[in-house]
Design a protein around this motif. Structure first.
Motif, PDB file in Angstrom:
ATOM      1  N   HIS A  13      -6.191   3.217   0.586  1.00 49.21           N
ATOM      2  CA  HIS A  13      -5.867   3.845   1.929  1.00 49.21           C
ATOM      3  C   HIS A  13      -6.970   4.664   2.086  1.00 49.21           C
ATOM      4  CE1 HIS A  13      -3.002   3.788   5.390  1.00 49.21           C
ATOM      5  NE2 HIS A  13      -3.711   4.646   5.652  1.00 49.21           N
ATOM      6  N   LEU A  14      -7.559   4.603   2.986  1.00 47.51           N
ATOM      7  CA  LEU A  14      -8.816   5.739   3.227  1.00 47.51           C
ATOM      8  C   LEU A  14      -7.803   7.202   3.326  1.00 47.51           C
ATOM      9  CD1 LEU A  14     -11.776   6.799   4.209  1.00 47.51           C
ATOM     10  CD2 LEU A  14     -10.902   6.042   6.560  1.00 47.51           C
ATOM     11  N   LEU A  56      -4.400  18.969   0.622  1.00 54.17           N
ATOM     12  CA  LEU A  56      -3.690  18.126   1.508  1.00 54.17           C
ATOM     13  C   LEU A  56      -4.433  16.831   1.598  1.00 54.17           C
ATOM     14  CD1 LEU A  56      -3.266  20.649   4.337  1.00 54.17           C
ATOM     15  CD2 LEU A  56      -1.517  20.086   2.599  1.00 54.17           C
ATOM     16  N   LEU A  57      -3.635  15.702   1.936  1.00 47.71           N
ATOM     17  CA  LEU A  57      -4.319  14.215   1.931  1.00 47.71           C
ATOM     18  C   LEU A  57      -4.173  13.977   3.527  1.00 47.71           C
ATOM     19  CD1 LEU A  57      -2.934  12.444  -0.792  1.00 47.71           C
ATOM     20  CD2 LEU A  57      -5.095  13.308  -0.924  1.00 47.71           C
ATOM     21  N   ILE A  58      -5.447  13.862   4.345  1.00 51.01           N
ATOM     22  CA  ILE A  58      -5.461  13.491   5.663  1.00 51.01           C
ATOM     23  C   ILE A  58      -5.701  11.900   5.484  1.00 51.01           C
ATOM     24  CG2 ILE A  58      -6.679  13.587   7.886  1.00 51.01           C
ATOM     25  CD1 ILE A  58      -7.691  16.350   6.690  1.00 51.01           C
ATOM     26  N   ILE A  59      -4.695  11.039   6.328  1.00 56.14           N
ATOM     27  CA  ILE A  59      -5.018   9.567   6.029  1.00 56.14           C
ATOM     28  C   ILE A  59      -4.862   9.024   7.784  1.00 56.14           C
ATOM     29  CG2 ILE A  59      -3.877   9.734   3.993  1.00 56.14           C
ATOM     30  CD1 ILE A  59      -1.368   8.062   4.968  1.00 56.14           C
ATOM     31  N   CYS A 100       0.827  -1.238   0.152  1.00 55.76           N
ATOM     32  CA  CYS A 100       0.039  -0.138  -0.161  1.00 55.76           C
ATOM     33  C   CYS A 100       0.963   1.143  -0.086  1.00 55.76           C
ATOM     34  CB  CYS A 100      -0.803   0.219   1.334  1.00 55.76           C
ATOM     35  SG  CYS A 100      -1.728   1.479   1.266  1.00 55.76           S
ATOM     36  N   LEU A 101       0.709   1.911  -0.802  1.00 56.30           N
ATOM     37  CA  LEU A 101       1.449   3.472  -1.226  1.00 56.30           C
ATOM     38  C   LEU A 101       1.546   4.210  -0.050  1.00 56.30           C
ATOM     39  CD1 LEU A 101       3.039   5.386  -3.174  1.00 56.30           C
ATOM     40  CD2 LEU A 101       0.646   6.211  -3.891  1.00 56.30           C
ATOM     41  N   PHE A 102       0.181   4.418   0.659  1.00 57.53           N
ATOM     42  CA  PHE A 102       0.043   5.377   1.974  1.00 57.53           C
ATOM     43  C   PHE A 102       0.588   4.507   3.060  1.00 57.53           C
ATOM     44  CE2 PHE A 102      -3.539   8.094   0.076  1.00 57.53           C
ATOM     45  CZ  PHE A 102      -2.577   8.654  -0.806  1.00 57.53           C
ATOM     46  N   CYS A 103       0.511   3.472   3.213  1.00 58.04           N
ATOM     47  CA  CYS A 103       1.258   2.659   4.272  1.00 58.04           C
ATOM     48  C   CYS A 103       2.868   2.836   4.147  1.00 58.04           C
ATOM     49  CB  CYS A 103       1.015   1.006   4.467  1.00 58.04           C
ATOM     50  SG  CYS A 103      -0.720   0.848   5.001  1.00 58.04           S
ATOM     51  N   GLU A 128       8.934   4.816   4.064  1.00 59.66           N
ATOM     52  CA  GLU A 128       9.661   4.329   2.887  1.00 59.66           C
ATOM     53  C   GLU A 128       9.608   4.760   1.761  1.00 59.66           C
ATOM     54  OE1 GLU A 128       8.692  -0.261   4.524  1.00 59.66           O
ATOM     55  OE2 GLU A 128       8.009   0.249   2.824  1.00 59.66           O
ATOM     56  N   ILE A 129       8.500   5.836   1.541  1.00 60.87           N
ATOM     57  CA  ILE A 129       8.442   6.747   0.234  1.00 60.87           C
ATOM     58  C   ILE A 129       8.361   8.207   1.051  1.00 60.87           C
ATOM     59  CG2 ILE A 129       6.685   7.291  -1.474  1.00 60.87           C
ATOM     60  CD1 ILE A 129       6.101   4.589  -1.939  1.00 60.87           C
ATOM     61  N   PRO A 130       9.164   9.138   0.215  1.00 62.33           N
ATOM     62  CA  PRO A 130       8.836  10.631   0.849  1.00 62.33           C
ATOM     63  C   PRO A 130       7.561  11.100   0.717  1.00 62.33           C
ATOM     64  CG  PRO A 130      10.307  10.540  -0.945  1.00 62.33           C
ATOM     65  CD  PRO A 130       9.934   8.994  -0.783  1.00 62.33           C
ATOM     66  N   ALA A 131       7.495  12.010   1.650  1.00 58.49           N
ATOM     67  CA  ALA A 131       6.171  13.095   1.551  1.00 58.49           C
ATOM     68  C   ALA A 131       6.411  14.269   2.021  1.00 58.49           C
ATOM     69  CB  ALA A 131       4.904  12.108   2.220  1.00 58.49           C
ATOM     70  N   ASP A 132       5.590  15.124   1.651  1.00 60.17           N
ATOM     71  CA  ASP A 132       5.668  16.591   2.412  1.00 60.17           C
ATOM     72  C   ASP A 132       4.720  16.537   3.435  1.00 60.17           C
ATOM     73  OD1 ASP A 132       5.865  19.103   2.907  1.00 60.17           O
ATOM     74  OD2 ASP A 132       5.540  20.007   1.060  1.00 60.17           O
TER      75      ASP A 132
END
Ligand code: AMP
Ligand code: ZN
Length: 119
Positions: free
Chosen positions: A103-104, A44-47, A9-12, A18-22
């Protein structure tokens, strides 16, 4: 509280670092980062930190989490100065809803006039 994370899962992967994000906000329940392909000046993404594939999968146990996500959205709308001008909080579910990542997540969009009805 990083429970129930899913390997592919990308967001996991963003939660695990493991994957960068701002990342603009995080706490024990949620992570918030800028969308990589912003559709508005603020996007923005709220997860949740726990893997929930889609909003169809929530039940009574997730009621406080979903409430918390809305409180965070309102707080971030203030922080990003879109509270008074207005904003949109969007969840896309499944194919017709336009969900691409299982991923919600809730999109917090603002900084421009939104159209209605949505496309
Ligand atoms: P949805 O179509 O509702 O599933 O939204 C998924 C969103 O995730 C889209 O707006 C994408 O631009 C965004 N997205 C995809 N990959 C990344 C990433 N690596 N970092 C930040 N946002 C992403
Ligand atoms: Zn996930």
């Amino acid at each position: 509280m990083e429970t129930n994370l899913v390997d592919n899962c990308l967001f996991c992967k963003i939660i695990k670092g493991e994957i960068p994000a701002d990342i603009v906000y995080d706490d024990d329940k949620v992570l918030v980062f800028r969308d990589i392909d912003p559709q508005a000046p603020v996007h923005l993404l709220i997860i949740p930190r726990q893997h929930i594939a889609r909003i169809n999968d929530i039940g009574p146990a997730e009621a406080s989490l979903i409430g918390h996500i809305h409180l965070v959205a309102v707080e971030l709308a203030k922080k990003f100065s879109i509270s008074e001008t207005g904003f949109r909080l969007v969840n896309n579910c499944n194919d017709d809803g336009g969900q691409a990542v299982d991923h919600l997540h809730f999109h917090l969009l603002g900084g421009r006039k939104m159209n209605w009805p949505p496309g």
